[in-house]
Design an enzyme around this catalytic site. Structure first.
Site, PDB file in Angstrom:
ATOM      1  N   ASN A  87      12.823  33.744  42.524  1.00 48.91           N
ATOM      2  CA  ASN A  87      14.121  34.195  42.038  1.00 48.91           C
ATOM      3  C   ASN A  87      13.981  35.592  41.437  1.00 48.91           C
ATOM      4  O   ASN A  87      12.948  35.939  40.888  1.00 48.91           O
ATOM      5  CB  ASN A  87      14.652  33.218  40.982  1.00 48.91           C
ATOM      6  N   GLY A  93      18.866  33.500  39.467  1.00 50.52           N
ATOM      7  CA  GLY A  93      18.320  32.273  38.902  1.00 50.52           C
ATOM      8  C   GLY A  93      16.971  32.429  38.222  1.00 50.52           C
ATOM      9  O   GLY A  93      16.323  31.438  37.899  1.00 50.52           O
ATOM     10  N   HIS A 100       7.101  34.704  39.640  1.00 55.04           N
ATOM     11  CA  HIS A 100       6.475  33.436  39.982  1.00 55.04           C
ATOM     12  C   HIS A 100       7.105  32.908  41.260  1.00 55.04           C
ATOM     13  O   HIS A 100       8.195  33.320  41.648  1.00 55.04           O
ATOM     14  CB  HIS A 100       6.587  32.418  38.844  1.00 55.04           C
TER      15      HIS A 100
END
Length: 114
Positions: A87, A93, A100
């Site tokens: 994201n 989000g 990550h």
């Protein structure tokens, strides 16, 4: 970054079940799994978001995909398929501002994702 939860996990200041680690990344289960297998692959270098990928760290993204393939095989989701999600920004989000990658599998993934 002193207030980054992923940096704290990487530095062992917060306990997590690390299932993979090398010189570049750590991987651990997501605390709010959205699939039977839901792992996070997190670079050890603090990079805020995909917007901060550049020539100095671009090889790291390829490394993440190699590790995702390895973990998918280890967790038995490689043959049927899996999803890798990263994201970017609040509207995308991203809730932790340390790049990550979510590795999700073990069930059929619908489209569009959300």
């Amino acid at each position: 970054m002193s207030d980054c939860i992923f940096c704290k996990i990487i530095n062992r200041e917060i306990e997590s079940k690390i299932i993979y680690e090398d010189d570049y990344v750590v991987a651990f289960p997501d605390i709010n799994p959205q699939a039977p297998v839901h792992l996070l692959i997190v670079p050890k270098a603090h990079i805020d978001s995909p917007l901060d990928i550049d020539d100095s760290n671009k090889e790291l993204v390829g490394h993440v995909y190699v590790i995702a393939k390895k973990l998918a095989k280890q967790y038995g989701i490689d043959s049927k398929g899996y999803r890798i999600v990263s994201n970017c920004g609040d509207d995308g989000g991203q809730t932790v501002h340390h790049i990550h990658f979510h590795l999700l599998g073990g069930r059929f993934m619908t489209w569009p994702p959300g």
